[in-house]
Design a protein around this motif. Structure first.
Motif, mmCIF file in Angstrom:
data_model
loop_
_atom_site.group_PDB
_atom_site.id
_atom_site.type_symbol
_atom_site.label_atom_id
_atom_site.label_comp_id
_atom_site.label_asym_id
_atom_site.label_seq_id
_atom_site.Cartn_x
_atom_site.Cartn_y
_atom_site.Cartn_z
ATOM 1 N N UNK A 175 0.531 -1.286 -0.035
ATOM 2 C CA UNK A 175 0.154 0.036 -0.237
ATOM 3 C C UNK A 175 0.670 1.250 0.255
ATOM 4 N N UNK A 176 0.100 2.432 -0.359
ATOM 5 C CA UNK A 176 0.960 3.603 -0.226
ATOM 6 C C UNK A 176 1.585 3.404 1.144
ATOM 7 N N UNK A 177 0.394 3.025 2.000
ATOM 8 C CA UNK A 177 1.330 3.739 3.330
ATOM 9 C C UNK A 177 2.125 2.644 3.782
ATOM 10 N N UNK A 178 2.599 0.998 3.312
ATOM 11 C CA UNK A 178 3.864 0.757 3.554
ATOM 12 C C UNK A 178 6.075 1.599 3.178
ATOM 13 N N UNK A 179 4.566 1.932 1.669
ATOM 14 C CA UNK A 179 5.844 3.607 1.191
ATOM 15 C C UNK A 179 6.055 4.474 2.226
ATOM 16 N N UNK A 180 5.187 5.059 3.017
ATOM 17 C CA UNK A 180 5.376 5.945 3.074
ATOM 18 C C UNK A 180 5.462 5.723 4.952
ATOM 19 N N UNK A 181 5.182 4.169 5.832
ATOM 20 C CA UNK A 181 6.053 4.032 6.829
ATOM 21 C C UNK A 181 7.728 4.094 6.621
ATOM 22 N N UNK A 182 7.804 3.064 5.498
ATOM 23 C CA UNK A 182 9.248 2.914 4.968
ATOM 24 C C UNK A 182 10.393 4.501 4.781
ATOM 25 N N UNK A 183 9.693 4.958 3.829
ATOM 26 C CA UNK A 183 10.534 6.953 3.729
ATOM 27 C C UNK A 183 10.938 6.703 5.292
ATOM 28 N N UNK A 184 9.889 7.406 5.998
ATOM 29 C CA UNK A 184 9.561 7.775 7.266
ATOM 30 C C UNK A 184 11.050 7.061 8.067
ATOM 31 N N UNK A 244 23.982 -1.207 9.342
ATOM 32 C CA UNK A 244 22.476 -1.864 8.586
ATOM 33 C C UNK A 244 21.313 -2.023 9.017
ATOM 34 N N UNK A 245 20.347 -1.361 8.108
ATOM 35 C CA UNK A 245 19.012 -1.493 9.210
ATOM 36 C C UNK A 245 18.056 -2.548 8.058
ATOM 37 N N UNK A 246 17.220 -3.065 8.887
ATOM 38 C CA UNK A 246 16.768 -4.814 7.702
ATOM 39 C C UNK A 246 15.456 -4.045 8.568
ATOM 40 N N UNK A 247 14.597 -3.578 7.059
ATOM 41 C CA UNK A 247 13.129 -2.740 7.792
ATOM 42 C C UNK A 247 11.767 -3.918 6.813
ATOM 43 N N UNK A 248 10.833 -3.710 7.513
ATOM 44 C CA UNK A 248 9.756 -4.263 7.544
ATOM 45 C C UNK A 248 8.593 -2.493 7.544
ATOM 46 N N UNK A 249 8.048 -1.836 6.976
ATOM 47 C CA UNK A 249 7.763 -0.986 7.129
ATOM 48 C C UNK A 249 5.921 -1.451 7.857
ATOM 49 N N UNK A 250 5.605 -2.403 7.250
ATOM 50 C CA UNK A 250 4.139 -2.836 7.676
ATOM 51 C C UNK A 250 4.368 -4.187 7.412
#
Length: 269
Positions: free
Chosen positions: A41-50, A81-87
């Motif tokens: 979703x657009x919110x996955x991308x928004x959270x990740x970018x934040x 190194x950061x491993x991220x799952x935004x949602x």
């Protein structure tokens, strides 16, 4: 304020983005990715970018393995190194099921040094740093010590790989179900692994997960006194997809034993 508290604050603020969503528009907010029922979703991308933007303010040299971008696995060897799952649990998020989480882990030289899993709907933040234990909202947590016969086992269905892994997963699950007290599935592997660390469930397995699904839960479980490996009992390579088996030493061994009966028939392993 140490780095873990700064990062916890960043993750909590990222959770506000999720909490501020009033419905997900199927026509405008969701895109399909490769695999069965695999959405972004657009919110996955928004959270990740934040998250990336705020983390780089603290660690200007940070590099990232993150779900919603192209990745170079070699960056895992970096100092920060950061491993991220935004949602994690996007399907749950789309359906307002409230079992979704933000997962952030930090690796240094390929070694896990920090992990955070946050469920904003329950305001539950699980965190761990290497050598300092695992915590839930500041309270120390540990894996349970139940035997498999008493255990509640979480599992993931690898829904993006139904044709390849569906039958293998559920044949194995039936074998485990007949030996344990009960089974659970939340739809967020990060939450499941955090719940193993907290002793809420006693074990977990899934045939295939990506690094961002596993990374924070990996250090949470280790710091909570548990064991987390692949289906062979080997330490996982978190630069690539992997199977996962987790629990206390007792339950982990029993799960591996159950899974081995089926694993020997699986040509993909």
């Amino acid at each position: 304020m140490t780095n873990i508290y700064i990062l916890e604050k960043i993750v909590r603020n990222a959770g506000k983005i999720m909490l501020g969503v009033d419905g997900v528009d199927a026509d405008g907010d969701i895109c399909a990715k490769s695999g069965d029922a695999n959405y972004v979703t657009v919110f996955d991308v928004k959270v990740q970018n934040y998250l990336i933007g705020e983390i780089k303010k603290v660690f200007p040299d940070a590099v990232f393995l993150a779900e919603e971008q192209d990745n170079d696995p070699s960056v895992l060897q970096g100092d920060h190194c950061f491993i991220i799952d935004p949602i994690d649990g996007t399907t749950n998020f789309i359906r307002n099921y409230k079992q979704s989480s933000i997962s952030v882990a930090m690796f240094s030289g390929g070694k896990a040094v920090l992990g955070i899993v946050y469920n904003p709907y329950l305001d539950e933040l699980f965190s761990a740093t290497e050598g300092n234990g695992a915590f839930l909202n500041g309270e120390r947590i540990f894996v349970s010590e139940k035997s498999l016969s008493e255990a509640v086992i979480g599992f993931g269905s690898s829904p993006y790989y139904k044709e390849e892994l569906g039958r293998k997963t559920f044949d194995s699950l039936f074998s485990i179900f007949m030996r344990c007290a009960d089974v659970r599935r939340t739809g967020s592997a990060a939450i499941d692994l955090a719940n193993v660390a907290a002793g809420r469930i006693d074990g977990f397995f899934e045939m295939r997960l990506s690094p961002w699904d596993i990374a924070a839960g990996y250090i949470l479980i280790k710091e909570a006194g548990g064991v987390i490996t692949d289906l062979y009992g080997k330490d996982m390579d978190l630069s690539a997809q992997s199977s996962v088996v987790a629990g206390s030493l007792k339950v982990h061994g029993a799960l591996l034993s159950c899974l081995k009966q089926h694993r020997n028939r699986w040509s993909w392993l």
